[in-house]
Design a protein around this motif. Structure first.
Motif, PDB file in Angstrom:
ATOM      1  N   THR A  19      -8.810  12.296  -6.304  1.00  0.00           N
ATOM      2  CA  THR A  19      -8.681  12.319  -7.829  1.00  0.00           C
ATOM      3  C   THR A  19      -7.292  12.132  -7.871  1.00  0.00           C
ATOM      4  O   THR A  19      -6.696  12.852  -7.445  1.00  0.00           O
ATOM      5  N   VAL A  20      -6.868  11.392  -8.542  1.00  0.00           N
ATOM      6  CA  VAL A  20      -5.179  11.055  -9.637  1.00  0.00           C
ATOM      7  C   VAL A  20      -5.057  10.695 -10.437  1.00  0.00           C
ATOM      8  O   VAL A  20      -5.805  10.689 -11.578  1.00  0.00           O
ATOM      9  N   ASN A  21      -4.068  11.634 -10.374  1.00  0.00           N
ATOM     10  CA  ASN A  21      -3.042  11.541 -12.224  1.00  0.00           C
ATOM     11  C   ASN A  21      -2.958  10.297 -13.014  1.00  0.00           C
ATOM     12  O   ASN A  21      -2.847  10.499 -14.239  1.00  0.00           O
ATOM     13  N   GLY A  22      -3.002   9.243 -12.567  1.00  0.00           N
ATOM     14  CA  GLY A  22      -2.646   8.738 -12.561  1.00  0.00           C
ATOM     15  C   GLY A  22      -1.145   7.560 -12.269  1.00  0.00           C
ATOM     16  O   GLY A  22      -0.997   5.853 -12.406  1.00  0.00           O
ATOM     17  N   ASN A  23      -1.021   8.188 -11.513  1.00  0.00           N
ATOM     18  CA  ASN A  23       0.583   7.634 -10.895  1.00  0.00           C
ATOM     19  C   ASN A  23       0.876   7.604  -9.349  1.00  0.00           C
ATOM     20  O   ASN A  23       0.000   7.918  -8.997  1.00  0.00           O
ATOM     21  N   CYS A  24       0.217   6.117  -9.526  1.00  0.00           N
ATOM     22  CA  CYS A  24       0.157   5.408  -8.236  1.00  0.00           C
ATOM     23  C   CYS A  24       1.245   4.466  -8.109  1.00  0.00           C
ATOM     24  O   CYS A  24       1.782   3.105  -9.226  1.00  0.00           O
ATOM     25  N   GLU A  25       2.010   3.881  -6.770  1.00  0.00           N
ATOM     26  CA  GLU A  25       2.975   3.319  -6.735  1.00  0.00           C
ATOM     27  C   GLU A  25       2.913   1.817  -5.317  1.00  0.00           C
ATOM     28  O   GLU A  25       2.981   3.080  -4.358  1.00  0.00           O
ATOM     29  N   ALA A  26       2.889   0.614  -5.859  1.00  0.00           N
ATOM     30  CA  ALA A  26       2.533   0.265  -3.857  1.00  0.00           C
ATOM     31  C   ALA A  26       3.652  -1.019  -4.572  1.00  0.00           C
ATOM     32  O   ALA A  26       4.247  -1.506  -5.647  1.00  0.00           O
ATOM     33  N   PRO A  27       4.450  -2.039  -3.132  1.00  0.00           N
ATOM     34  CA  PRO A  27       4.984  -2.648  -3.280  1.00  0.00           C
ATOM     35  C   PRO A  27       4.530  -4.160  -3.814  1.00  0.00           C
ATOM     36  O   PRO A  27       3.941  -4.294  -3.241  1.00  0.00           O
ATOM     37  N   LEU A  28       5.197  -4.979  -4.207  1.00  0.00           N
ATOM     38  CA  LEU A  28       5.055  -6.363  -4.851  1.00  0.00           C
ATOM     39  C   LEU A  28       5.086  -7.122  -3.776  1.00  0.00           C
ATOM     40  O   LEU A  28       4.161  -8.961  -3.643  1.00  0.00           O
ATOM     41  N   SER A  29       5.896  -7.092  -3.042  1.00  0.00           N
ATOM     42  CA  SER A  29       6.353  -8.093  -2.012  1.00  0.00           C
ATOM     43  C   SER A  29       6.655  -7.122  -0.735  1.00  0.00           C
ATOM     44  O   SER A  29       6.628  -6.157  -0.661  1.00  0.00           O
ATOM     45  N   ASP A  30       6.647  -8.302   0.182  1.00  0.00           N
ATOM     46  CA  ASP A  30       6.581  -7.288   1.722  1.00  0.00           C
ATOM     47  C   ASP A  30       8.020  -7.576   2.516  1.00  0.00           C
ATOM     48  O   ASP A  30       7.900  -7.633   3.875  1.00  0.00           O
ATOM     49  N   LEU A 105       1.629  12.249  -2.032  1.00  0.00           N
ATOM     50  CA  LEU A 105       1.410  11.866  -0.920  1.00  0.00           C
ATOM     51  C   LEU A 105       2.083  10.707  -1.047  1.00  0.00           C
ATOM     52  O   LEU A 105       1.747   9.259  -2.092  1.00  0.00           O
ATOM     53  N   GLN A 106       2.542   9.671   0.314  1.00  0.00           N
ATOM     54  CA  GLN A 106       3.050   8.751   0.760  1.00  0.00           C
ATOM     55  C   GLN A 106       2.042   7.943   1.706  1.00  0.00           C
ATOM     56  O   GLN A 106       2.117   8.647   3.244  1.00  0.00           O
ATOM     57  N   PHE A 107       1.293   7.104   2.274  1.00  0.00           N
ATOM     58  CA  PHE A 107       0.891   6.139   2.761  1.00  0.00           C
ATOM     59  C   PHE A 107       1.874   4.861   3.357  1.00  0.00           C
ATOM     60  O   PHE A 107       1.769   3.648   2.700  1.00  0.00           O
ATOM     61  N   ASP A 108       2.088   4.796   4.787  1.00  0.00           N
ATOM     62  CA  ASP A 108       2.584   3.438   5.574  1.00  0.00           C
ATOM     63  C   ASP A 108       1.677   2.703   5.489  1.00  0.00           C
ATOM     64  O   ASP A 108      -0.031   3.936   6.635  1.00  0.00           O
ATOM     65  N   GLY A 109       1.761   1.862   6.292  1.00  0.00           N
ATOM     66  CA  GLY A 109       0.974   1.158   7.030  1.00  0.00           C
ATOM     67  C   GLY A 109       0.739  -0.102   7.667  1.00  0.00           C
ATOM     68  O   GLY A 109       2.350  -0.698   7.399  1.00  0.00           O
ATOM     69  N   ILE A 110       0.185  -0.860   8.375  1.00  0.00           N
ATOM     70  CA  ILE A 110       0.291  -1.587   8.784  1.00  0.00           C
ATOM     71  C   ILE A 110       0.951  -3.635   7.756  1.00  0.00           C
ATOM     72  O   ILE A 110       1.464  -4.045   8.197  1.00  0.00           O
ATOM     73  N   LYS A 111      -0.151  -3.236   7.472  1.00  0.00           N
ATOM     74  CA  LYS A 111      -0.388  -4.842   6.137  1.00  0.00           C
ATOM     75  C   LYS A 111      -1.023  -3.596   4.750  1.00  0.00           C
ATOM     76  O   LYS A 111      -1.616  -3.131   4.437  1.00  0.00           O
ATOM     77  N   GLY A 112      -0.559  -4.464   3.669  1.00  0.00           N
ATOM     78  CA  GLY A 112      -0.730  -4.767   2.621  1.00  0.00           C
ATOM     79  C   GLY A 112      -1.010  -5.599   1.819  1.00  0.00           C
ATOM     80  O   GLY A 112       0.006  -6.173   1.720  1.00  0.00           O
TER      81      GLY A 112
END
Length: 115
Positions: A19-30, A105-112
């Motif tokens: 359940t999230v409050n609407g705040n999500c952030e993801a990079p547009l470029s790698d 929360l911040q998740f880092d990963g191998i591929k987005g």
């Protein structure tokens, strides 16, 4: 006619919906580019990530999130765009906030990948 551009996001971690409050952030470029001189630039790879402000519900999957080292995170933005982060793991120091009942929360990963 208006078009929806923002609002509540939907986030799943290995199939478990947060359940999230609407705040999500993801990079547009790698990659990150920086000009050296006009017409020439250097390029640096960026770590794919997803930042989420989750609600600290009674069934919040603490153990799953803290111990996961190869999770798949799916974030559906209200504008219809979907970001999928694979090989994901939590970074920084997430903590539950009693005052507003959230966890950043911040998740880092191998591929987005944007879909």
């Amino acid at each position: 006619m208006g078009q929806r551009a923002a609002g509540t996001c939907y986030v799943k971690v290995d199939g478990v919906q947060l359940t999230v409050n609407g705040n999500c952030e993801a990079p547009l470029s790698d990659v990150k580019r920086e000009s050296m001189v006009p017409g020439y630039f250097k390029e640096e790879d960026l770590v794919p990530y997803l930042k989420v402000a989750a609600v600290f519900t009674p069934d919040f999957p603490i153990k799953k999130l803290v111990s996961g080292t190869d999770m798949t995170i799916t974030c559906e933005f209200k504008n219809g765009k979907v970001y999928v982060l694979t090989g994901a793991y939590l970074v920084d120091e997430p903590s539950g906030k009693g005052e507003d009942g959230t966890v950043d929360l911040q998740f880092d990963g191998i591929k987005g990948v944007w879909q």
